[in-house]
Write a protein that holds these residues in place. Structure first.
Motif, PDB file in Angstrom:
ATOM      1  N   GLU A  34      -2.046 -20.153  -4.213  1.00 23.33           N
ATOM      2  CA  GLU A  34      -1.241 -18.931  -4.412  1.00 23.33           C
ATOM      3  C   GLU A  34      -0.636 -18.885  -5.807  1.00 23.33           C
ATOM      4  O   GLU A  34      -0.680 -17.853  -6.483  1.00 23.33           O
ATOM      5  CB  GLU A  34      -0.121 -18.872  -3.381  1.00 23.33           C
ATOM      6  N   PHE A  37      -3.263 -18.074  -8.405  1.00 27.45           N
ATOM      7  CA  PHE A  37      -3.759 -16.693  -8.430  1.00 27.45           C
ATOM      8  C   PHE A  37      -2.664 -15.639  -8.588  1.00 27.45           C
ATOM      9  O   PHE A  37      -2.973 -14.467  -8.799  1.00 27.45           O
ATOM     10  CB  PHE A  37      -4.573 -16.386  -7.166  1.00 27.45           C
ATOM     11  N   ILE A  40      -2.830 -13.481 -11.773  1.00 23.75           N
ATOM     12  CA  ILE A  40      -4.020 -12.610 -11.731  1.00 23.75           C
ATOM     13  C   ILE A  40      -3.769 -11.459 -10.768  1.00 23.75           C
ATOM     14  O   ILE A  40      -4.054 -10.300 -11.054  1.00 23.75           O
ATOM     15  CB  ILE A  40      -5.262 -13.417 -11.262  1.00 23.75           C
ATOM     16  N   GLN A  41      -3.177 -11.816  -9.609  1.00 22.63           N
ATOM     17  CA  GLN A  41      -2.875 -10.819  -8.582  1.00 22.63           C
ATOM     18  C   GLN A  41      -1.946  -9.738  -9.129  1.00 22.63           C
ATOM     19  O   GLN A  41      -2.191  -8.543  -8.934  1.00 22.63           O
ATOM     20  CB  GLN A  41      -2.185 -11.537  -7.430  1.00 22.63           C
ATOM     21  N   VAL A  44      -3.881  -7.701 -12.093  1.00 21.60           N
ATOM     22  CA  VAL A  44      -4.934  -6.813 -11.576  1.00 21.60           C
ATOM     23  C   VAL A  44      -4.334  -5.724 -10.689  1.00 21.60           C
ATOM     24  O   VAL A  44      -4.715  -4.561 -10.768  1.00 21.60           O
ATOM     25  CB  VAL A  44      -6.009  -7.621 -10.805  1.00 21.60           C
ATOM     26  N   GLY A  45      -3.342  -6.131  -9.859  1.00 22.51           N
ATOM     27  CA  GLY A  45      -2.698  -5.157  -8.970  1.00 22.51           C
ATOM     28  C   GLY A  45      -2.045  -4.031  -9.739  1.00 22.51           C
ATOM     29  O   GLY A  45      -2.163  -2.866  -9.384  1.00 22.51           O
ATOM     30  N   VAL A  48      -4.799  -1.824 -11.058  1.00 27.96           N
ATOM     31  CA  VAL A  48      -5.599  -1.140 -10.036  1.00 27.96           C
ATOM     32  C   VAL A  48      -4.844  -0.025  -9.315  1.00 27.96           C
ATOM     33  O   VAL A  48      -5.418   1.012  -9.013  1.00 27.96           O
ATOM     34  CB  VAL A  48      -6.109  -2.172  -8.994  1.00 27.96           C
ATOM     35  N   GLU A  49      -3.556  -0.234  -9.077  1.00 30.44           N
ATOM     36  CA  GLU A  49      -2.818   0.736  -8.260  1.00 30.44           C
ATOM     37  C   GLU A  49      -2.911   2.155  -8.811  1.00 30.44           C
ATOM     38  O   GLU A  49      -3.322   3.065  -8.095  1.00 30.44           O
ATOM     39  CB  GLU A  49      -1.379   0.290  -8.082  1.00 30.44           C
ATOM     40  N   GLY A  52      -6.464   3.423  -8.621  1.00 30.35           N
ATOM     41  CA  GLY A  52      -6.787   3.770  -7.238  1.00 30.35           C
ATOM     42  C   GLY A  52      -6.242   5.137  -6.878  1.00 30.35           C
ATOM     43  O   GLY A  52      -6.930   5.940  -6.254  1.00 30.35           O
ATOM     44  N   THR A 117       0.606  -6.349  -1.699  1.00 29.19           N
ATOM     45  CA  THR A 117       0.621  -5.681  -0.402  1.00 29.19           C
ATOM     46  C   THR A 117      -0.132  -6.578   0.593  1.00 29.19           C
ATOM     47  O   THR A 117      -0.760  -7.545   0.179  1.00 29.19           O
ATOM     48  CB  THR A 117      -0.051  -4.306  -0.508  1.00 29.19           C
ATOM     49  N   PRO A 118      -0.097  -6.279   1.902  1.00 26.25           N
ATOM     50  CA  PRO A 118      -0.762  -7.165   2.856  1.00 26.25           C
ATOM     51  C   PRO A 118      -2.248  -7.356   2.540  1.00 26.25           C
ATOM     52  O   PRO A 118      -2.979  -6.392   2.351  1.00 26.25           O
ATOM     53  CB  PRO A 118      -0.578  -6.442   4.192  1.00 26.25           C
ATOM     54  N   VAL A 119      -2.674  -8.622   2.459  1.00 22.57           N
ATOM     55  CA  VAL A 119      -4.075  -8.941   2.159  1.00 22.57           C
ATOM     56  C   VAL A 119      -4.905  -8.909   3.441  1.00 22.57           C
ATOM     57  O   VAL A 119      -6.027  -8.424   3.465  1.00 22.57           O
ATOM     58  CB  VAL A 119      -4.171 -10.338   1.492  1.00 22.57           C
ATOM     59  N   SER A 120      -4.321  -9.421   4.524  1.00 26.21           N
ATOM     60  CA  SER A 120      -5.054  -9.518   5.786  1.00 26.21           C
ATOM     61  C   SER A 120      -4.903  -8.226   6.588  1.00 26.21           C
ATOM     62  O   SER A 120      -3.911  -7.519   6.463  1.00 26.21           O
ATOM     63  CB  SER A 120      -4.504 -10.690   6.593  1.00 26.21           C
ATOM     64  N   ASN A 121      -5.906  -7.954   7.430  1.00 29.82           N
ATOM     65  CA  ASN A 121      -5.830  -6.792   8.308  1.00 29.82           C
ATOM     66  C   ASN A 121      -5.037  -7.092   9.578  1.00 29.82           C
ATOM     67  O   ASN A 121      -4.829  -6.216  10.399  1.00 29.82           O
ATOM     68  CB  ASN A 121      -7.237  -6.337   8.696  1.00 29.82           C
TER      69      ASN A 121
END
Lengths: 266, 167
Positions: A34, A37, A40-41, A44-45, A48-49, A52, A117-121
């Motif tokens: 964690e 990354f 980078i997170q 990039v976030g 991208v936001e 997007g 934001t949440p990575v997992s579904n």
């Protein structure tokens, strides 16, 4: 043979994780990856936001003719700029709104920005850009200007993870001030109202009624707005009333939040 | 040797997509799972053994960003990658639509396997009425991302000999 080896290795990791209760070797691995990354997170976030958002805007216009390519590019450029402007304005508005939180009282707070934001579904977990070096600790409540958003579940020196109220393993003790009835609001996943348990069938609960934290259980301080009653009805034969709660905080668009430096009372 | 140089940038791309890009691009609140897709793509281009390894490593990284038991995604993705690889080996001729169909079915099965294994390990909260919807939407999103990831994985793994049946 390879498959068997990898399956056994996976099961070993799972066993170590259970035995270490999220800490130990597997916890160290998690934190290491964690931390590696995180920059980078964030980078990039942030890029991208707005892209997007602009992308969504473009797709709304439908198919365009080839000869309109130049115009399309111009629209895309303008929308990209507009999206960036919107984000900045929203962030500023959120920051200003967070300056005056009457329900916080004398509890000291730390402002933080949502960086992931949440990575997992299957989980509703976000990451903040502040950690233990700013006085954030596990269990501290996280609020927006509208009300409660979640609680801190993991902390490193510069980051913290927050379990949102919508997470399906989240529960918060709530109070319906009109009837003085207490219950527990449990998360049901993304974009779903929370369900309030333990409300007696004969209790009168009106739609739209404000719901606040009860302080029962000691996980959250009392009196923080959580949301409003969305639906309420007595189901024949059931031992409790069916009540759903719509959160005040917009968890899908979290930007700036405040962490209350309040330790759970256990 | 080539793959030693090529794997890190592709791995970085996939992790950046997984943690920073795709969470912002959701359909009905569901995002694509590019780590699972990497396992499926490896199965499609490199056969069961490499797919199992790719799935395992991708899953381990995915496990670092969730609260589910560490190793659960690794186990799931490794099994899915291996299964897709076996299917790839068993198919004599790959029609143009078959990789897309395998990506769709593999992704949906991956979600179901993840939930089933997680529930067996005491993570009952994973199961809900939304699981079929999550599986369907995620499979669709993975299907859309499939060509990009398959190309990236093929480039990263370098020239791979045609997969042969594993004995």
């Amino acid at each position: 043979m390879v498959l068997l080896f990898l399956v056994l290795l996976s099961l070993t990791f799972i066993t170590l994780d259970f035995r270490g209760d999220g800490g130990g070797i597997t916890g160290g691995l998690r934190h290491g990856v964690e931390s590696f990354f995180s920059p980078i997170q964030s980078l990039v976030g942030a890029v991208v936001e707005p892209i997007g958002n602009a992308f969504s805007g473009i797709t709304d216009y439908g198919a365009l003719e080839d000869e309109n390519a130049r115009l399309k590019d111009r629209i895309a450029d303008l929308e990209r700029r507009a999206a960036v402007g919107d984000d900045v304005r929203k962030e500023l508005a959120d920051a200003l709104a967070l300056q005056d939180l009457s329900f916080v009282g004398s509890i000291p707070t730390v402002s933080a920005r949502v960086v992931s934001t949440p990575v997992s579904n299957f989980e509703q977990v976000i990451e903040l850009d502040k950690g233990s070096d700013k006085g954030i600790d596990v269990g501290m409540p996280v609020v927006t200007a509208a009300g409660l958003a979640g609680r801190v579940t993991e902390v490193t020196s510069h980051r913290s993870r927050v379990q949102l109220l919508s997470d399906s393993t989240s529960a918060v003790g709530v109070l319906l001030p009109t009837s003085n009835e207490r219950g527990a609001a449990e998360g049901e996943g993304t974009d779903r109202d929370l369900v309030i348990d333990f409300i007696e069938p004969e209790v009168k609960v009106a739609s739209g009624e404000v719901v606040v934290t009860s302080g029962v259980g000691g996980s959250f301080p009392p009196g923080i707005p959580v949301g409003n009653v969305a639906h309420s009805k007595a189901v024949p034969g059931e031992l409790q009333r069916s009540v759903t709660l719509r959160l005040s905080a917009d968890l899908a668009r979290l930007n700036m939040v405040k962490v209350l430096q309040w330790k759970p009372q256990r | 040797m080539t793959s030693v140089i090529r794997v890190p940038p592709v791995a970085l791309l996939v992790v950046a997509l997984h943690t920073a890009v795709l969470p912002h691009l959701r359909l009905f609140g569901v995002g694509a799972d590019v780590m699972l897709l990497a396992a499926i793509a490896a199965g499609l281009v490199a056969g069961p053994r490499q797919a199992a390894w790719t799935g395992f490593l991708a899953g381990l990284i995915a496990d670092c960003f969730t609260r589910t038991p560490f190793g659960l995604s690794a186990l799931t993705y490794c099994l899915v990658g291996y299964g897709v690889g076996l299917l790839r080996v068993g198919v004599l001729e790959m029609s143009w639509w078959l990789p897309t169909a395998i990506t769709f079915v593999g992704s949906a099965l991956g979600v179901v396997t993840f939930v089933a294994l997680g529930t067996m390990m005491g993570q009952e909260y994973l199961w809900s009425w939304r699981v079929p919807m999550i599986a369907g939407v995620l499979a669709l999103l993975n299907m859309a991302l499939g060509p990009l990831i398959v190309k990236s994985i093929r480039w990263a793994l370098g020239p791979v000999s045609e997969p042969r049946p594993v004995r």
